[in-house]
Design a protein around this motif. Structure first.
Motif, mmCIF file in Angstrom:
data_model
loop_
_atom_site.group_PDB
_atom_site.id
_atom_site.type_symbol
_atom_site.label_atom_id
_atom_site.label_comp_id
_atom_site.label_asym_id
_atom_site.label_seq_id
_atom_site.Cartn_x
_atom_site.Cartn_y
_atom_site.Cartn_z
ATOM 1 N N HIS A 1 36.407 7.932 22.754
ATOM 2 C CA HIS A 1 35.794 6.632 22.478
ATOM 3 C C HIS A 1 36.572 5.865 21.405
ATOM 4 C CE1 HIS A 1 32.587 8.182 24.938
ATOM 5 N NE2 HIS A 1 31.970 7.021 24.874
ATOM 6 N N SER A 2 37.876 5.732 21.626
ATOM 7 C CA SER A 2 38.700 4.976 20.698
ATOM 8 C C SER A 2 38.456 3.474 20.849
ATOM 9 C CB SER A 2 40.181 5.277 20.941
ATOM 10 O OG SER A 2 40.579 4.807 22.220
ATOM 11 N N VAL A 3 38.859 2.737 19.818
ATOM 12 C CA VAL A 3 38.895 1.276 19.862
ATOM 13 C C VAL A 3 40.249 0.834 19.320
ATOM 14 C CG1 VAL A 3 36.405 1.087 19.509
ATOM 15 C CG2 VAL A 3 37.953 0.905 17.533
ATOM 16 N N ALA A 4 40.621 -0.405 19.629
ATOM 17 C CA ALA A 4 41.793 -1.019 19.014
ATOM 18 C C ALA A 4 41.311 -2.194 18.184
ATOM 19 C CB ALA A 4 42.791 -1.476 20.070
ATOM 20 N N ALA A 5 41.884 -2.365 17.006
ATOM 21 C CA ALA A 5 41.444 -3.409 16.084
ATOM 22 C C ALA A 5 42.636 -4.189 15.567
ATOM 23 C CB ALA A 5 40.667 -2.798 14.922
ATOM 24 N N MET A 6 42.396 -5.462 15.279
ATOM 25 C CA MET A 6 43.429 -6.335 14.740
ATOM 26 C C MET A 6 42.798 -7.227 13.680
ATOM 27 S SD MET A 6 45.583 -9.378 16.675
ATOM 28 C CE MET A 6 46.552 -8.280 17.696
ATOM 29 N N GLY A 7 43.450 -7.302 12.511
ATOM 30 C CA GLY A 7 42.986 -8.240 11.509
ATOM 31 C C GLY A 7 42.506 -7.579 10.238
ATOM 32 N N LYS A 8 41.548 -8.218 9.611
ATOM 33 C CA LYS A 8 41.066 -7.848 8.284
ATOM 34 C C LYS A 8 40.542 -6.421 8.221
ATOM 35 C CE LYS A 8 37.342 -9.978 6.984
ATOM 36 N NZ LYS A 8 36.474 -11.113 6.564
ATOM 37 N N GLU A 9 41.176 -5.586 7.393
ATOM 38 C CA GLU A 9 40.745 -4.214 7.134
ATOM 39 C C GLU A 9 40.752 -3.338 8.387
ATOM 40 O OE1 GLU A 9 36.935 -4.887 5.358
ATOM 41 O OE2 GLU A 9 37.782 -5.533 3.443
ATOM 42 N N ALA A 10 41.664 -3.641 9.321
ATOM 43 C CA ALA A 10 41.744 -2.851 10.551
ATOM 44 C C ALA A 10 42.075 -1.393 10.266
ATOM 45 C CB ALA A 10 42.785 -3.459 11.502
ATOM 46 N N ASP A 11 42.913 -1.147 9.276
ATOM 47 C CA ASP A 11 43.276 0.228 8.913
ATOM 48 C C ASP A 11 42.049 1.029 8.506
ATOM 49 O OD1 ASP A 11 46.182 0.629 9.131
ATOM 50 O OD2 ASP A 11 46.320 -0.961 7.658
ATOM 51 N N ALA A 12 41.274 0.486 7.578
ATOM 52 C CA ALA A 12 40.096 1.190 7.076
ATOM 53 C C ALA A 12 39.043 1.330 8.171
ATOM 54 C CB ALA A 12 39.511 0.440 5.879
ATOM 55 N N PHE A 13 38.913 0.318 9.005
ATOM 56 C CA PHE A 13 37.911 0.342 10.064
ATOM 57 C C PHE A 13 38.160 1.470 11.058
ATOM 58 C CE2 PHE A 13 36.320 -1.071 14.225
ATOM 59 C CZ PHE A 13 34.985 -1.275 13.924
ATOM 60 N N THR A 14 39.420 1.715 11.392
ATOM 61 C CA THR A 14 39.758 2.698 12.429
ATOM 62 C C THR A 14 40.066 4.086 11.881
ATOM 63 O OG1 THR A 14 42.066 1.966 12.326
ATOM 64 C CG2 THR A 14 40.664 0.933 14.009
ATOM 65 N N ALA A 15 40.096 4.240 10.577
ATOM 66 C CA ALA A 15 40.575 5.491 9.975
ATOM 67 C C ALA A 15 39.638 6.671 10.232
ATOM 68 C CB ALA A 15 40.756 5.304 8.472
ATOM 69 N N GLY A 16 40.243 7.839 10.487
ATOM 70 C CA GLY A 16 39.517 9.103 10.508
ATOM 71 C C GLY A 16 38.642 9.368 11.708
ATOM 72 N N GLU A 17 38.836 8.640 12.791
ATOM 73 C CA GLU A 17 37.934 8.783 13.938
ATOM 74 C C GLU A 17 38.033 10.152 14.614
ATOM 75 O OE1 GLU A 17 35.506 6.168 15.383
ATOM 76 O OE2 GLU A 17 35.743 6.289 13.228
ATOM 77 N N TYR A 18 39.157 10.816 14.503
ATOM 78 C CA TYR A 18 39.317 12.136 15.114
ATOM 79 C C TYR A 18 38.452 13.195 14.439
ATOM 80 C CZ TYR A 18 42.298 13.165 11.091
ATOM 81 O OH TYR A 18 42.774 13.354 9.818
ATOM 82 N N LYS A 19 37.845 12.865 13.316
ATOM 83 C CA LYS A 19 37.010 13.825 12.590
ATOM 84 C C LYS A 19 35.584 13.904 13.139
ATOM 85 C CE LYS A 19 39.599 12.952 8.337
ATOM 86 N NZ LYS A 19 39.539 12.446 6.940
ATOM 87 N N HIS A 20 35.226 13.016 14.059
ATOM 88 C CA HIS A 20 33.853 12.956 14.563
ATOM 89 C C HIS A 20 33.700 13.785 15.829
ATOM 90 C CE1 HIS A 20 33.294 9.965 11.543
ATOM 91 N NE2 HIS A 20 34.128 9.118 12.116
ATOM 92 N N GLU A 21 32.659 14.590 15.893
ATOM 93 C CA GLU A 21 32.457 15.508 17.009
ATOM 94 C C GLU A 21 31.634 14.900 18.143
ATOM 95 O OE1 GLU A 21 28.475 17.876 15.482
ATOM 96 O OE2 GLU A 21 30.440 18.734 15.054
ATOM 97 N N THR A 22 31.156 13.675 17.962
ATOM 98 C CA THR A 22 30.381 12.999 19.009
ATOM 99 C C THR A 22 31.028 11.646 19.306
ATOM 100 O OG1 THR A 22 28.896 11.983 17.383
ATOM 101 C CG2 THR A 22 28.238 14.133 18.309
#
Length: 265
Positions: A101-122
Motif C-alpha cells: 500500500h505505497s503512495v507517491a508524494a510530491m511537494g511540502k514535507e514529502a520526505d517526512a510524509f512517506t518515511a518509514g512505511e516499511y515498518k508497518h505490518e498492516t
C-alpha cells in the motif's frame, strides 16, 4: 478538449486547498479529452498543489503476495491506474516503501510524509501515511470514482479493529528500499470479501454532514472528502455499528436521523 488551465480551474471551483495535503484517487478515462493527455492531468494537479503536498496511491497489493513477495520501491509498477504509474515515475516524487500500500508524494514535507512505511505490518496503520492524512487535515479527491475506491476508509476500519477485515497470520513480504537495502516486512493482509464495495452506502450521509462535497474535474463526477470530518463521523458510526460495511445494502434511515438530530441539537 480540456487544457491544464481548465483542469486547474476545476480544482479551484471545488475549493481544493493549494497549501494543504491532497490525496487523489482517479479514473483517467472519466475526465474526457485532455490536451496532452495524462501528463497534462498530472501537470494540473502538481502545479495547483505547488505550495502543498500532492499524494497518489501506488499500490501493489494485486500482485505482491507470498508467492511474489518482493516489492521494489523503484521498479514495482502501481496496480491502481495510469495516472498513479506515471506519477510515481515523475521527477521530484517520493514513493513510500510499504510492500502493498505505497503512495507517491510530491511537494511540502514529502520526505517526512512517506518515511518509514516499511515498518508497518498492516496496510493502513494509524502511524502510516493513512493516519498522517488525518493529522494533516487532508482533502481526498475522488476523480470519476466513488467511495468504493477510497482506501482511506479501510484505514478507519483497521484502526477500530473491525472484525474479519485483517488476516491473523503474517505473509513474509520484503521491500527493496530507496537505499537498495532489502528488508523483511511481515505483513497482515486485508481478507474476506471486498468490503470496500460497500463503502458507497455512506455517500449521502457524508454529504449531509458536510464531510464530502461533489464537483466536476473535466467530464468526471468528482467527490472531495474531508479526511478529518469523515474519520470522526465514521468512527462514531462504526463504534455503534461495527457491521456497517458488512452488508451491501443502503444505510438504515435511523443512522441519518441520528446524526441529523445530533447536528441540530
Amino acid at each position: 478538449m480540456y487544457s491544464k488551465k481548465d483542469l486547474m480551474a476545476c480544482l479551484d471551483q471545488m475549493g481544493i486547498e493549494k497549501e494543504g495535503t491532497l490525496l487523489v484517487h482517479s479514473s483517467y478515462k472519466s475526465i474526457g479529452e485532455v490536451d496532452g493527455r495524462a501528463d497534462t492531468v498530472l501537470d494540473a494537479l502538481s502545479d495547483y498543489m505547488a505550495d502543498g503536498l500532492l499524494v497518489l496511491p501506488t499500490h501493489t497489493w494485486r500482485y505482491i503476495s507470498k508467492d511474489n513477495p518482493v516489492f521494489d520501491v523503484n521498479k514495482s509498477p502501481s496496480n491502481v491506474g495510469v495516472l498513479t504509474e506515471l506519477f510515481r515515475n515523475r521527477e521530484n516524487t517520493i514513493r513510500s516503501e510499504h510492500p502493498t500500500h505505497s503512495v507517491a508524494a510530491m511537494g511540502k514535507e514529502a520526505d517526512a510524509f512517506t518515511a518509514g512505511e516499511y515498518k508497518h505490518e498492516t496496510p493502513c496503520a494509524r502511524e502510516s501515511v493513512w493516519g498522517r492524512i488525518v493529522d494533516r487535515q487532508a482533502q481526498i479527491l475522488l476523480i470519476g470514482v466513488d467511495l468504493t475506491r477510497n482506501t482511506f476508509i479501510h484505514g478507519i476500519e483497521e484502526w477500530l479493529d473491525i472484525p474479519d477485515r485483517m488476516t491473523d497470520n503474517y505473509e513474509a513480504l520484503f521491500s527493496v528500499l530507496n537505499s537498495g537495502e532489502k528488508v523483511r516486512v511481515p505483513s497482515r493482509r486485508h481478507c474476506g470479501l471486498s468490503w470496500s464495495e460497500h463503502f458507497w452506502k455512506v455517500n449521502d450521509l457524508l454529504i449531509e454532514e458536510g464531510a464530502m462535497k461533489t464537483g466536476r474535474f473535466g467530464d468526471a463526477e468528482t467527490r472531495v472528502v474531508d479526511a478529518q470530518l469523515t474519520t470522526a463521523l465514521l468512527t462514531e458510526l462504526l463504534e455503534k455499528n461495527p457491521e456497517l460495511f458488512t452488508e451491501n445494502k443502503p444505510l438504515e434511515p435511523e443512522w441519518r436521523c441520528y446524526f441529523r438530530n445530533k447536528r441540530m441539537n
